[in-house]
Design an enzyme around this catalytic site. Structure first.
Site, PDB file in Angstrom:
ATOM      1  N   LEU A 193    -102.345 -30.456  25.770  1.00 40.65           N
ATOM      2  CA  LEU A 193    -103.030 -31.757  25.739  1.00 40.65           C
ATOM      3  C   LEU A 193    -102.446 -32.642  26.843  1.00 40.65           C
ATOM      4  O   LEU A 193    -101.488 -33.385  26.603  1.00 40.65           O
ATOM      5  CB  LEU A 193    -102.817 -32.369  24.355  1.00 40.65           C
ATOM      6  N   ALA A 194    -102.967 -32.518  28.032  1.00 41.74           N
ATOM      7  CA  ALA A 194    -102.417 -33.258  29.172  1.00 41.74           C
ATOM      8  C   ALA A 194    -103.455 -33.215  30.293  1.00 41.74           C
ATOM      9  O   ALA A 194    -103.589 -32.205  30.976  1.00 41.74           O
ATOM     10  CB  ALA A 194    -101.099 -32.633  29.631  1.00 41.74           C
ATOM     11  N   GLU A 195    -104.168 -34.308  30.466  1.00 35.04           N
ATOM     12  CA  GLU A 195    -105.343 -34.275  31.345  1.00 35.04           C
ATOM     13  C   GLU A 195    -105.004 -34.094  32.822  1.00 35.04           C
ATOM     14  O   GLU A 195    -105.734 -33.422  33.551  1.00 35.04           O
ATOM     15  CB  GLU A 195    -106.190 -35.544  31.149  1.00 35.04           C
ATOM     16  N   GLN A 245    -112.001 -34.097  27.288  1.00 37.07           N
ATOM     17  CA  GLN A 245    -112.619 -34.232  25.962  1.00 37.07           C
ATOM     18  C   GLN A 245    -113.543 -35.452  25.854  1.00 37.07           C
ATOM     19  O   GLN A 245    -114.624 -35.366  25.273  1.00 37.07           O
ATOM     20  CB  GLN A 245    -111.509 -34.304  24.915  1.00 37.07           C
ATOM     21  N   PHE A 246    -113.115 -36.563  26.380  1.00 39.43           N
ATOM     22  CA  PHE A 246    -113.941 -37.776  26.488  1.00 39.43           C
ATOM     23  C   PHE A 246    -113.638 -38.367  27.857  1.00 39.43           C
ATOM     24  O   PHE A 246    -112.481 -38.336  28.281  1.00 39.43           O
ATOM     25  CB  PHE A 246    -113.567 -38.801  25.414  1.00 39.43           C
ATOM     26  N   ASP A 301    -113.179 -41.208  28.601  1.00 40.76           N
ATOM     27  CA  ASP A 301    -112.145 -42.232  28.412  1.00 40.76           C
ATOM     28  C   ASP A 301    -110.745 -41.671  28.650  1.00 40.76           C
ATOM     29  O   ASP A 301    -109.819 -42.418  28.960  1.00 40.76           O
ATOM     30  CB  ASP A 301    -112.217 -42.773  26.985  1.00 40.76           C
ATOM     31  N   PHE A 302    -110.584 -40.363  28.475  1.00 36.58           N
ATOM     32  CA  PHE A 302    -109.257 -39.752  28.612  1.00 36.58           C
ATOM     33  C   PHE A 302    -109.045 -39.121  29.996  1.00 36.58           C
ATOM     34  O   PHE A 302    -108.063 -38.426  30.233  1.00 36.58           O
ATOM     35  CB  PHE A 302    -109.033 -38.685  27.538  1.00 36.58           C
ATOM     36  N   ILE A 303    -109.963 -39.394  30.898  1.00 41.03           N
ATOM     37  CA  ILE A 303    -109.837 -38.824  32.246  1.00 41.03           C
ATOM     38  C   ILE A 303    -108.824 -39.625  33.071  1.00 41.03           C
ATOM     39  O   ILE A 303    -108.341 -39.156  34.102  1.00 41.03           O
ATOM     40  CB  ILE A 303    -111.220 -38.804  32.954  1.00 41.03           C
ATOM     41  N   PRO A 315    -105.602 -40.413  32.963  1.00 43.22           N
ATOM     42  CA  PRO A 315    -104.347 -39.818  33.459  1.00 43.22           C
ATOM     43  C   PRO A 315    -104.560 -38.808  34.588  1.00 43.22           C
ATOM     44  O   PRO A 315    -103.623 -38.481  35.300  1.00 43.22           O
ATOM     45  CB  PRO A 315    -103.773 -39.103  32.220  1.00 43.22           C
ATOM     46  N   HIS A 369    -113.868 -44.078  23.057  1.00 46.82           N
ATOM     47  CA  HIS A 369    -114.719 -42.881  22.994  1.00 46.82           C
ATOM     48  C   HIS A 369    -116.147 -43.249  23.370  1.00 46.82           C
ATOM     49  O   HIS A 369    -117.090 -42.625  22.918  1.00 46.82           O
ATOM     50  CB  HIS A 369    -114.708 -42.261  21.589  1.00 46.82           C
TER      51      HIS A 369
END
Lengths: 335, 327
Positions: B58-60, B82-83, B85-87, B89, B129
């Site tokens: 789990l580490a973008e 995954q979303f 929003d998590f891009i 990093p 999200h």
């Protein structure tokens, strides 16, 4: 003068011939002399920027020499001139890069000095944000594993860079998937001006390896044969599918961070002088002399050859053509 | 042709490309046995195995950085974030590395990879999200940004993205995964990146949009038709590169342009589209260009009425269209 017999045969115990250790020495010297020329060119106003390898050539060349550049890959960082030369770039290639000429094999004049990369030399293109190359090397190693190829990827960085998230994310990924990659930390004790004790709270960067499930090895970077030995071990592990190794070579940066830095404000001259006395090149020279491999005559002929090569390279690069200004617009995407 | 859901069309493209090209693989969080949190990669691990359908830590930034390295060596990774929003990093890897690899190496090293990410709101996803982050990447030369609005385009554009020699961000509106279905060609289907599509031919006003908003605009246009207003709708499909000719042509067609996106208005893609029209077709305009976007607040809230307030919908778009038609 001969010393302890056991010590003298160290390179032979590692499977290195006299010619090979001389070649290593020549590469280190070449990196040093190219670097010194870069500073001269900078201080005489001919090139705008230098970022230096001085003090770190020994571990760089030893690490690269343990690899097979015809098979293996390197994702070096900006100080890795020794690695780049050991992977087959010539002083001419390097000076074309320094002068930002069209023929620069690293970037065609687009990148700052020290931003190496050339596919034919198996060197991945690098950037300025530190540690981004670490996950790249892991991805290259993933490609080796997925395709069943035997190449190993070397990636280097400073101890300051080991604080970046990409170091952690890359090491962790490689550990989980047991990938054939070697993380080579050149701990030169300063991240520009910030000393080691303000960068990491653990004793060694290599201590971090335990968290990733693979070995971490600390090695005296000024003992190039020892660097070569731990690299060979790591390469063997990688090729045998045993996964990555984190190697921390203790070294020292003899110059300021770059041509725009002044190191007098954050460290003493005495400290730098002390480091110069332990410089890997000097230590290795003594070893080769004691082993009877490097005679004074040999040393002179190596140096003369390098001076000639560097003069030729400087002149060639100085007179080489620039990329056309309009070429700015090329290679944003594939044609 | 088979009528398929948007989500199934995306999977179709990946499966077809993985069958025909062994260098294609997918990596991301929960994409293996779980089949992705939205089930986009469902069933793929069974066919291709865990190496080509790779669950990552789990580490973008690591996901994207590893994909860049693999792409440099000639693999064709499809990285799932995954979303969207998590891009964030991974933005350094995307902008400093993927976008610049070809350019900085003078066309020596390249980065043929796809980054897929669900975006968009209206699904009770709250602040983290629901976002639309395309404007951030739209500004970066070296990247391509694709946002399909139909199942057929999802398949065709993803196929093109996988085959593209440069990095492509492929944004999928999560609200469309199971709400949009249409005819999808069964075999190989490629939609070239950078070509907009006219979704509705009209004469009074032009709506230029992309993603879920295409469907909302179509519904609004149906309403307006009953009121005697004829709407021309251009679906951009790719926002980087933009199909400038299609934008200018559709603006000239009616002389009245409404640009719509779910993303907040300030600094959004709509600003660039408006500027293109102002530069190329000012004297063909009969009304000021109108932009309709989300409000300039950090993101949409979890509370249902606050979320509805944030989101555009067919009624809000219809209101803007009416006002423009009446100008």
């Amino acid at each position: 003068m001969k010393g302890d017999t056991k010590l003298l045969s160290r390179h032979q115990e590692l499977g290195l011939t006299d010619d090979q250790v001389l070649r290593m020495y020549e590469l280190m010297l070449s990196a040093r002399m190219v670097d010194e020329r870069m500073w001269l060119l900078n201080r005489s106003g001919k090139i705008p920027f230098v970022v230096s390898c001085q003090g770190q050539e020994g571990p760089q060349v030893a690490a690269a020499f343990a690899m097979d550049p015809s098979v293996d890959y390197a994702a070096p960082y900006y100080r890795d001139l020794g690695v780049v030369l050991a992977f087959g770039q010539t002083p001419r290639d390097v000076f074309l890069h320094m002068f930002a000429r069209a023929e620069d094999p690293n970037s065609g004049g687009r990148q700052m000095p020290g931003h190496y990369g050339s596919k034919k030399h198996h060197i991945l293109s690098g950037s300025s944000p530190v540690s981004t190359q670490i996950p790249h090397a892991v991805g290259m190693a993933l490609a080796a594993k997925m395709r069943g190829e035997s190449f190993v990827t070397y990636v280097s960085f400073g101890e300051g860079s080991s604080n970046q998230g990409d170091f952690h994310e890359g090491c962790n990924f490689a550990g989980v998937h047991k990938l054939p990659v070697i993380f080579f930390c050149e701990n030169n004790r300063y991240a520009i001006s910030v000393p080691l004790q303000k960068q990491v709270a653990c004793e060694h960067v290599a201590d971090r390896a335990i968290g990733y499930g693979f070995p971490g090895v600390v090695v005296d970077g000024n003992d190039v044969l020892e660097v070569y030995r731990v690299m060979k071990d790591a390469i063997l592990r990688a090729r045998n599918g045993q996964g990555p190794t984190l190697i921390e070579a203790m070294t020292y940066r003899l110059t300021p961070h770059s041509s725009d830095d002044d190191d007098r404000v954050y460290r003493t001259k005495e400290e730098v002088d002390e480091a110069k006395r332990n410089d890997a090149i000097a230590v290795f020279r003594t070893y080769l002399q004691n082993a009877g491999i490097l005679t004074e005559q040999r040393e002179t002929s190596i140096k003369n050859k390098l001076v000639e090569q560097i003069n030729e390279a400087t002149e060639y690069a100085q007179n080489a053509i620039d990329p056309s200004p309009e070429s700015t617009l090329l290679h944003v995407y594939a044609n | 042709m088979t009528v398929k859901l948007y989500i199934d069309a995306i999977r179709d493209a990946m499966v077809q490309e993985m069958r025909s090209d062994p260098s294609v693989f997918v990596l991301g969080e929960d994409i293996g046995l779980r089949g992705g949190v939205f089930r986009v990669t469902q069933g793929m691990i069974e066919e291709f195995g865990e190496q080509r359908v790779m669950d990552t830590p789990l580490a973008e930034s690591g996901i994207v950085g590893v994909a860049i390295g693999a792409a440099a060596m000639g693999l064709k990774p499809i990285a799932e974030i995954q979303f969207v929003d998590f891009i964030l990093p991974a933005v350094n890897q995307i902008i400093s590395e993927a976008a610049k690899m070809r350019y900085r190496s003078n066309d020596d090293w390249t980065c043929p990879m796809v980054i897929r990410a669900p975006f968009g709101g209206g699904v009770h996803g709250a602040l983290y999200h629901s976002q639309s982050l395309e404007a951030m990447f739209y500004h970066i030369p070296g990247l391509k940004v694709v946002i399909p609005s139909t199942a057929a385009d999802a398949k065709g554009l993803l196929t093109a993205a996988i085959r593209d020699p440069d990095p492509v961000l492929f944004f999928e509106h999560k609200g469309m995964y199971r709400s949009i279905r249409d005819d999808v060609p069964d075999g190989e289907h490629v939609v070239p990146i950078g070509q907009a599509a006219v979704r509705r031919v009209g004469t009074d006003i032009t709506v230029i949009t992309y993603g879920l908003m295409v469907h909302y605009a179509m519904q609004a246009a149906d309403e307006l038709e009953k009121e005697g207003i004829s709407t021309h709708i251009l679906d951009l499909r790719s926002i980087l590169p933009l199909d400038k000719q299609a934008i200018v042509d559709s603006a000239k067609k009616t002389g009245k342009v409404l640009v719509v996106h779910e993303d907040n208005k300030t600094g959004g893609v709509g600003g660039e589209i408006s500027a293109i029209i102002a530069e190329e077709a000012l004297f063909d305009l009969d009304a000021p260009i109108v932009r309709l976007g989300g409000p300039d607040v950090p993101a949409m809230a979890f509370n249902a009425s606050m979320e509805r307030f944030y989101m555009l919908n067919p009624a809000k778009i219809a209101d803007s269209m009416r006002a423009l038609a009446a100008f």
